[in-house]
Design a protein around this motif. Structure first.
Motif, PDB file in Angstrom:
ATOM      1  N   ASN A   5       0.829  -1.218   0.000  1.00  0.00           N
ATOM      2  CA  ASN A   5       0.000   0.000   0.000  1.00  0.00           C
ATOM      3  C   ASN A   5       0.860   1.263   0.000  1.00  0.00           C
ATOM      4  O   ASN A   5       0.609   2.225   0.732  1.00  0.00           O
ATOM      5  CB  ASN A   5      -0.980  -0.011   1.174  1.00  0.00           C
ATOM      6  CG  ASN A   5      -2.138  -0.952   0.919  1.00  0.00           C
ATOM      7  OD1 ASN A   5      -2.622  -1.076  -0.211  1.00  0.00           O
ATOM      8  ND2 ASN A   5      -2.588  -1.643   1.958  1.00  0.00           N
ATOM      9  N   LYS A   6       1.868   1.243  -0.858  1.00  0.00           N
ATOM     10  CA  LYS A   6       2.747   2.389  -1.070  1.00  0.00           C
ATOM     11  C   LYS A   6       2.710   2.797  -2.541  1.00  0.00           C
ATOM     12  O   LYS A   6       2.586   1.943  -3.433  1.00  0.00           O
ATOM     13  CB  LYS A   6       4.198   2.047  -0.698  1.00  0.00           C
ATOM     14  CG  LYS A   6       4.384   1.559   0.739  1.00  0.00           C
ATOM     15  CD  LYS A   6       4.156   2.666   1.749  1.00  0.00           C
ATOM     16  CE  LYS A   6       4.452   2.167   3.159  1.00  0.00           C
ATOM     17  NZ  LYS A   6       4.155   3.217   4.182  1.00  0.00           N
ATOM     18  N   VAL A   7       2.823   4.109  -2.793  1.00  0.00           N
ATOM     19  CA  VAL A   7       2.954   4.590  -4.165  1.00  0.00           C
ATOM     20  C   VAL A   7       4.356   4.279  -4.656  1.00  0.00           C
ATOM     21  O   VAL A   7       5.348   4.663  -4.016  1.00  0.00           O
ATOM     22  CB  VAL A   7       2.671   6.103  -4.250  1.00  0.00           C
ATOM     23  CG1 VAL A   7       2.941   6.617  -5.666  1.00  0.00           C
ATOM     24  CG2 VAL A   7       1.226   6.407  -3.860  1.00  0.00           C
ATOM     25  N   ILE A   8       4.453   3.578  -5.783  1.00  0.00           N
ATOM     26  CA  ILE A   8       5.768   3.160  -6.285  1.00  0.00           C
ATOM     27  C   ILE A   8       6.111   3.800  -7.629  1.00  0.00           C
ATOM     28  O   ILE A   8       7.173   3.538  -8.185  1.00  0.00           O
ATOM     29  CB  ILE A   8       5.845   1.628  -6.415  1.00  0.00           C
ATOM     30  CG1 ILE A   8       4.754   1.122  -7.368  1.00  0.00           C
ATOM     31  CG2 ILE A   8       5.743   0.966  -5.054  1.00  0.00           C
ATOM     32  CD1 ILE A   8       4.897  -0.340  -7.739  1.00  0.00           C
ATOM     33  N   GLY A   9       5.233   4.650  -8.146  1.00  0.00           N
ATOM     34  CA  GLY A   9       5.530   5.297  -9.415  1.00  0.00           C
ATOM     35  C   GLY A   9       4.402   6.198  -9.848  1.00  0.00           C
ATOM     36  O   GLY A   9       3.324   6.226  -9.234  1.00  0.00           O
ATOM     37  N   ASP A  10       4.668   6.979 -10.904  1.00  0.00           N
ATOM     38  CA  ASP A  10       3.613   7.778 -11.507  1.00  0.00           C
ATOM     39  C   ASP A  10       3.855   7.877 -13.005  1.00  0.00           C
ATOM     40  O   ASP A  10       4.950   7.609 -13.495  1.00  0.00           O
ATOM     41  CB  ASP A  10       3.482   9.157 -10.854  1.00  0.00           C
ATOM     42  CG  ASP A  10       4.656  10.070 -11.137  1.00  0.00           C
ATOM     43  OD1 ASP A  10       5.658   9.619 -11.738  1.00  0.00           O
ATOM     44  OD2 ASP A  10       4.586  11.252 -10.771  1.00  0.00           O
TER      45      ASP A  10
END
Length: 484
Positions: free
Chosen positions: A331-336
């Motif tokens: 539940n972590k943002v790993i990219g955009d």
């Protein structure tokens, strides 16, 4: 000896292989195998102000290009304009070969071949359609005609409307039970969700909504639950996917609650809810409804869809023109991923491109990727997180301004204005009047050469965005001012 050695190698290979699939992902059946992320998959977003569909590769989180369905302003104001306006909704066929893209302003559903990015057909329906999705057998496409009171049922082979299903006025979105038995249709104008039998197109169930404004609905892969969001009151509700379709749970999720989607992975079964007013995605277990995570993602999260194996979730950031990529196991943002203007609906389509590079008929993002981003802070709240995000989407000489306003009194009138003083104490030029919803929030739009004056290098020309209370249609006390 060679046979024994080979057997041992095969056994070791089996033991060292990745864990087997746990369940298929919605909108498919739970018994369907998970589909590992590959370069054959595509992530799509329907982009409202650039009138494009962005196409991205999930392996390296890379934008491949956009499918241009229309022009920005002022081109789309011409009486001879033939393109699409307000590209907004999106669904895909069970065989993953066709996208159905809804454009609100031009009352259309555009069918796109996923392998070649070509438009196969455009079907025009009633006033202001919102979302479209294929029935699980792939034979029909149901379109919520939100400006009216029916579902347009389109034949998936001929692309012609075959019938209409009468529902409460303002149908927001429909989704189907994975077994294809039921269609679930929530309303954006009435506090009622209806359940329709797919076999005979008859209403067989009713669910009371806590408010009249539902934009989004999702059904679990095991067919047991249906989740829908309520944008005006900031809640998410859950009901039983089988008769008697009784309400199971109501969750307070936050202002401008947008979309919900359901994910199954080795950690369990979860609902991911985008909360636009908090710039967060909230994660809930589907068994006991415990909130297990709050994920900051960026300005105004809107559409959301999981990968074919449930290990990733892709969130369209409406006021940031990007995808946020979330690892669902941590539940972590790993990219955009940079995409077009104001992404709305999102779709992840596994194996959308069975062969080739899938780049035919794509064009560069170009001016669709240009925007300015501002924030408004509550007066006297210096140092706190800004309650309002503002994006100025470039349309050439003008911009479409969109403010995700939060932190105000519920059901009260306000104005968005330009001031010649940073604190709003100077003369005000009205941009838009608006009424907050029961959660004290609103989405506010305006059009004009706004970026040129809020970013002007000449102090005598520069203007500052403010929100003021409204009394009898006139600006009153300043409640929010431009922070950056």
């Amino acid at each position: 000896m060679k046979h024994t050695f080979l057997s041992l190698c095969l056994l070791a290979g089996t033991m060292l292989a990745p864990a087997t699939s746990f369940a298929g992902q919605a909108p498919g059946l739970a018994s369907a195998p998970d589909i590992p992320i590959s370069h054959r998959d595509r992530i799509y977003a329907a982009e409202q102000f650039s009138n494009t569909v962005s196409v991205s590769d999930p392996v390296d989180n890379r934008l491949l290009g956009v499918i241009k369905l229309g022009d920005p302003q002022p081109g789309n104001l011409s009486p001879l304009y033939k393109g699409q306006v307000l590209v907004h909704g999106m669904g895909f066929s069970p065989d993953h070969k066709t996208l159905a893209v809804v454009s609100i302003g031009s009352n259309s559903v555009t069918f796109i071949d996923t392998a070649t990015n070509t438009v196969k057909h455009t079907t025009y329906v009633g006033r202001s359609p919102h979302e479209a999705f294929f029935t699980p057998d792939g034979r029909e496409v149901w379109v919520t005609v939100r400006g009216e009171d029916y579902i347009s049922v389109i034949d998936a082979d001929t692309f012609e409307e075959k019938m209409q299903i009468k529902v409460p006025a303002g149908p927001g979105m429909q989704i189907f039970s994975p077994d294809g038995k039921y269609g679930y249709i929530c309303s954006s104008f009435n506090p009622e969700t209806v359940v329709v039998s797919v076999a005979d197109h008859k209403i067989v169930g009713h669910v009371k909504q806590a408010s009249p404004f539902c934009p989004n609905i999702a059904a679990s892969a095991d067919g047991k639950q249906v989740w829908f969001t309520l944008k005006d009151v900031g809640k998410t509700q859950v009901f039983n996917g089988q008769a008697p379709f009784d309400l199971v749970k109501t969750l307070d999720t936050g202002p401008i609650t947008n979309h919900v989607n359901l994910v199954m992975n080795r950690n369990g079964s979860f609902a991911y809810v985008t909360v636009g007013g908090l710039n967060e995605v909230k994660v809930f277990r589907t068994d006991d409804f415990e909130q297990v995570a709050t994920i900051p993602v960026g300005n105004l999260p809107h559409g959301i869809w999981p990968s074919g194996d449930g290990t990733r979730v892709y969130v369209g950031l409406e006021n940031a023109d990007r995808f946020a990529v979330i690892d669902t196991l941590t539940n972590k943002v790993i990219g955009d991923i940079p995409i077009g203007q104001a992404p709305q609906a999102v779709a992840y389509v596994p194996n959308a491109v069975p062969e080739g590079d899938g780049r035919q008929n794509l064009v560069p993002l170009g001016t669709a990727g240009e925007a300015a981003h501002l924030k408004l802070a509550a007066k006297g709240a210096s140092g706190r997180s800004a309650p309002t995000s503002v994006t100025l989407f470039d349309q050439g000489l003008t911009q479409v301004l969109q403010a995700a306003v939060t932190g105000l009194e519920p059901k009260k009138p306000y104005v968005l204005a330009l001031s010649d003083k940073p604190d709003g104490s100077g003369r005000l030029q009205l941009l838009s009047t608006f009424m907050t919803n029961p959660a004290g929030s609103a989405i506010v739009n305006a059009v004009g050469p706004i970026r040129q004056i809020v970013e002007s290098k000449h102090e005598d020309e520069k203007r500052y965005l403010v929100v003021a209370a409204s009394t009898d249609g006139k600006p009153g006390a300043i409640v929010q001012f431009q922070a950056e």
